[in-house]
Structures are given as structure tokens and as C-alpha cells.
Design an enzyme around this catalytic site. Structure first.
Site, mmCIF file in Angstrom:
data_model
loop_
_atom_site.group_PDB
_atom_site.id
_atom_site.type_symbol
_atom_site.label_atom_id
_atom_site.label_comp_id
_atom_site.label_asym_id
_atom_site.label_seq_id
_atom_site.Cartn_x
_atom_site.Cartn_y
_atom_site.Cartn_z
ATOM 1 N N LEU A 208 0.851 -1.185 0.000
ATOM 2 C CA LEU A 208 0.000 0.000 0.000
ATOM 3 C C LEU A 208 0.889 1.238 0.000
ATOM 4 O O LEU A 208 1.760 1.379 0.863
ATOM 5 C CB LEU A 208 -0.927 0.006 1.211
ATOM 6 C CG LEU A 208 -2.033 1.069 1.209
ATOM 7 C CD1 LEU A 208 -3.257 0.576 1.980
ATOM 8 C CD2 LEU A 208 -1.562 2.408 1.799
ATOM 9 N N CYS B 32 -0.020 8.536 -4.629
ATOM 10 C CA CYS B 32 0.332 7.914 -5.914
ATOM 11 C C CYS B 32 -0.111 8.709 -7.136
ATOM 12 O O CYS B 32 -0.051 8.199 -8.259
ATOM 13 C CB CYS B 32 -0.256 6.507 -5.994
ATOM 14 S SG CYS B 32 0.549 5.344 -4.881
ATOM 15 N N GLY C 150 5.477 8.088 -5.564
ATOM 16 C CA GLY C 150 4.360 7.174 -5.365
ATOM 17 C C GLY C 150 3.849 6.589 -6.657
ATOM 18 O O GLY C 150 3.601 5.379 -6.758
ATOM 19 N N TYR D 237 8.934 22.345 6.512
ATOM 20 C CA TYR D 237 9.236 21.051 5.896
ATOM 21 C C TYR D 237 10.210 20.250 6.756
ATOM 22 O O TYR D 237 9.940 19.103 7.125
ATOM 23 C CB TYR D 237 9.792 21.260 4.497
ATOM 24 C CG TYR D 237 9.995 19.973 3.722
ATOM 25 C CD1 TYR D 237 8.895 19.257 3.247
ATOM 26 C CD2 TYR D 237 11.268 19.475 3.451
ATOM 27 C CE1 TYR D 237 9.064 18.073 2.537
ATOM 28 C CE2 TYR D 237 11.445 18.305 2.745
ATOM 29 C CZ TYR D 237 10.344 17.609 2.286
ATOM 30 O OH TYR D 237 10.522 16.440 1.581
#
Length: 331
Positions: free
Chosen positions: A43, A47, A52, A191
Site C-alpha cells: 500500500l 500515488c 508514489g 518542511y
């Protein structure tokens, strides 16, 4: 202590793996980049693009049952992946998961486990966002978005998959952080703080999961030309537009540079990250690294990683936690 003893027994396998790591030539390259992922259920979050998207396609082609998750369905990226799966007869399933949404995370993981017929073998926490600018101008809207996506998102996913993984006494978790999760670059907003937090969460849970035969690896990419740069630029411009002058005025030169900034990431190959993950998935359980820096250029975090591992082993190696600490650091 049975689960920890299992890792000790794998020390010989780890030595063999280390010999393989120094192989050169075409044979070694083939081994590194064509691992067999058949039978693995994986998983992946985030994406729709970047690491991804590349990982979802590549791992499915390598034989895995892939659950490619993304938010805001329906969308073109989901349609493209479904078409690819149909055209190439890949075991690839698109599931809607916004990592900031508790209900979607729970429902999405449950659906993946239903399709897999068992626990998920591998979770890859890839979804992430970024903004730029000095910390002072990062308002709570920006700060909450980054922490909710980059820190709380992986926590939601790990909590969702772990009960079934623990019941199966096996599993792997990959959390994608950054070089900037170990070293500071002024002007990168929240970040680095979020990636620092994810580094700490990942290391702690790696120790705690030794007893359950579940491996955790932190992937630390350098700069790669993915969509995160364009997305970060858009979020940064929105932040600058709503920021108060009393905060902006202290950073005039930096703000000017931010307003003029275009896409970035260099000319490196983003497939480096899926390749590194695939190689680690194919390693024997109990031998996988805690951290994997990924970039063809400088890796400034290596010294920090080394000293942190030494401190952890030196501080806790002889304590009741010692077997867990040593298992994670393969010592």
C-alpha cells in the site's frame, strides 16, 4: 525473546547481503534493480505523481499486488493507473485515501486488506507537502497542513495497518522523509520540522516493532524533480499573499527570491527511490536498514545518522531495551 533471537539467527544472512552490496558489474546491477516482489501486497500513499506513482507502476510490474492510494477521486491520475492495470494485466488497485482524513484512512486500509485477503505486507508512507519561507511567516494554516500531512498522515496509516501486521507477525513500513529531516536549510518553512518529527517517530516505532517481526525503514531522498516542487511553489505563493507585512518585512531578500522561484529538484532520476525501496523489500526480514539515504550527490546526513546510531547503541545497548536497539541497528 523469541522474535529478537530470530534476528540474531539472521546475522549470517545479513553478512551475505553485505557481500552482495559490494558486487560490481552487470550482475550486481541486475540484482539491485530487478527484485522479485511477487506475492507482496503493498500500500502506497500519494500515488498521483512522483515517487508514489513511479513505485506503484514499477512494483506492480515486479509482481506485487499494489494498492495505489491518492486523494480527491475521481481524477485523471487514477484513471491512468486503472487503464495501465487493465492494459498490462497488473494487480494494481486504486483506492481513495486522503492521509489527513481519519475515516478515509480507516476505510481505505480496510478495503486493501479485504482485497488482499490478509494483512498488508508493506506500507509506504510517501504522501507529503511542502511550503517555503522563514518560520516566522509560516501561519497556522500552513503549519497545520504540513504537520497533518507529513507527520499525522503516516501515524494514521501506521495505526491502521499495524493490528493486522502484528497478528501476522510480519510486515514492513517505509516512511519517506528527506535529507532535510536531518540537516537544516534556512527558508524551507515547516518542511524540515515535519520530516525531523517523522524521523523520530519512525526510529522509535522501529524499536517497538522488533518484538512483532515488523521492519521499519526511513528513506531519506535528496532533491528530485517531482511534482512536490510545483505544489510547494503554489502553496508558498498563497502563503506570501496572505502573510502580514509585520512578518514579511524582516525577510525582504528571501521573500523576493521566493516570489521568483520556479520548479526545482535538479536532473536526478526519481526512480532511484522506488529502486531503493524494492531492493530493501527483497532483503530477508530482520536485516533491513533503519535508514537509507537516496541520492547520487552529496548525502550530508550520513555523519548524523552514524553518530545517532552509535549513541543509541551506546546508551541503551546494555539496557533491557538493548536487544531491540541492536536488532534495529544490525549490531
Amino acid at each position: 525473546m523469541t522474535d529478537i533471537d530470530r534476528r540474531t539467527l539472521l546475522a549470517g544472512t545479513a553478512a551475505v547481503a553485505s557481500i552482495g552490496a559490494v558486487m560490481t558489474g552487470a550482475a550486481a546491477k541486475t540484482m539491485q534493480h530487478t527484485p522479485n516482489l511477487a506475492g507482496k501486497s503493498i500500500l502506497i500513499t500519494g500515488c498521483s505523481s512522483g515517487f508514489g506513482r513511479l513505485a506503484a507502476e514499477d512494483f506492480a510490474r515486479k509482481g506485487a499486488k499494489v494498492f495505489a492510494t491518492m486523494r480527491n477521486l475521481p481524477r485523471t491520475a487514477a484513471d491512468e493507473l486503472r487503464k495501465l492495470a487493465a492494459d498490462e494485466k497488473l494487480d494494481l488497485h486504486v483506492i481513495e485515501i486522503d492521509v489527513t482524513d481519519d475515516a478515509q484512512v480507516s476505510a481505505g486500509v480496510a478495503e486493501a486488506e479485504r482485497i488482499a485477503g490478509s494483512a498488508i505486507d508493506v506500507l509506504i508512507n510517501n504522501a507529503g507537502v511542502s511550503t517555503a519561507g522563514p518560520i516566522e511567516i509560516q501561519d497556522m494554516q500552513a503549519t497545520q497542513l504540513l504537520f497533518d500531512t507529513n507527520v499525522f498522515g503516516p501515524q494514521r496509516l501506521m495505526r491502521a495497518v499495524l493490528p493486522a501486521m502484528r497478528a501476522a507477525k510480519s510486515g514492513q513500513i517505509f516512511n519517506i522523509t528527506s535529507q532535510l529531516g536531518r540537516v537544516m536549510l534556512p527558508g524551507f518553512g515547516q518542511y524540515s520540522p515535519t520530516k525531523f518529527a517523522l524521523e523520530a517517530i519512525s526510529e522509535q516505532i522501529a524499536y517497538e516493532l522488533v518484538q512483532h517481526n515488523i521492519d521499519v525503514t526511513i528513506i531519506e531522498p535528496g532533491g528530485y524533480p517531482t511534482a512536490i516542487w510545483a505544489n510547494a511553489n503554489a502553496l508558498t505563493q498563497q502563503l506570501l499573499d496572505r502573510a502580514d507585512a509585520k512578518h514579511l518585512d524582516g525577510y525582504a531578500a528571501m521573500v523576493e527570491q521566493l516570489r521568483a522561484r520556479g520548479n526545482n529538484g535538479g536532473d536526478t532520476d526519481p526512480m532511484d527511490v522506488p529502486n531503493a525501496i524494492a531492493e530493501i523489500i527483497a532483503m530477508p526480514p530482520g536485516t533491513r536498514p533503519l535508514r537509507k539515504p537516496v541520492h547520487p550527490g552529496p548525502k550530508p546526513q550520513l555523519a548524523i545518522n552514524k553518530v545517532c546510531a552509535e549513541v543509541q547503541v551506546g546508551w541503551l545497548g546494555a539496557s533491557p531495551y538493548g536487544p531491540w536497539i541492536k536488532a534495529v541497528h544490525n549490531v
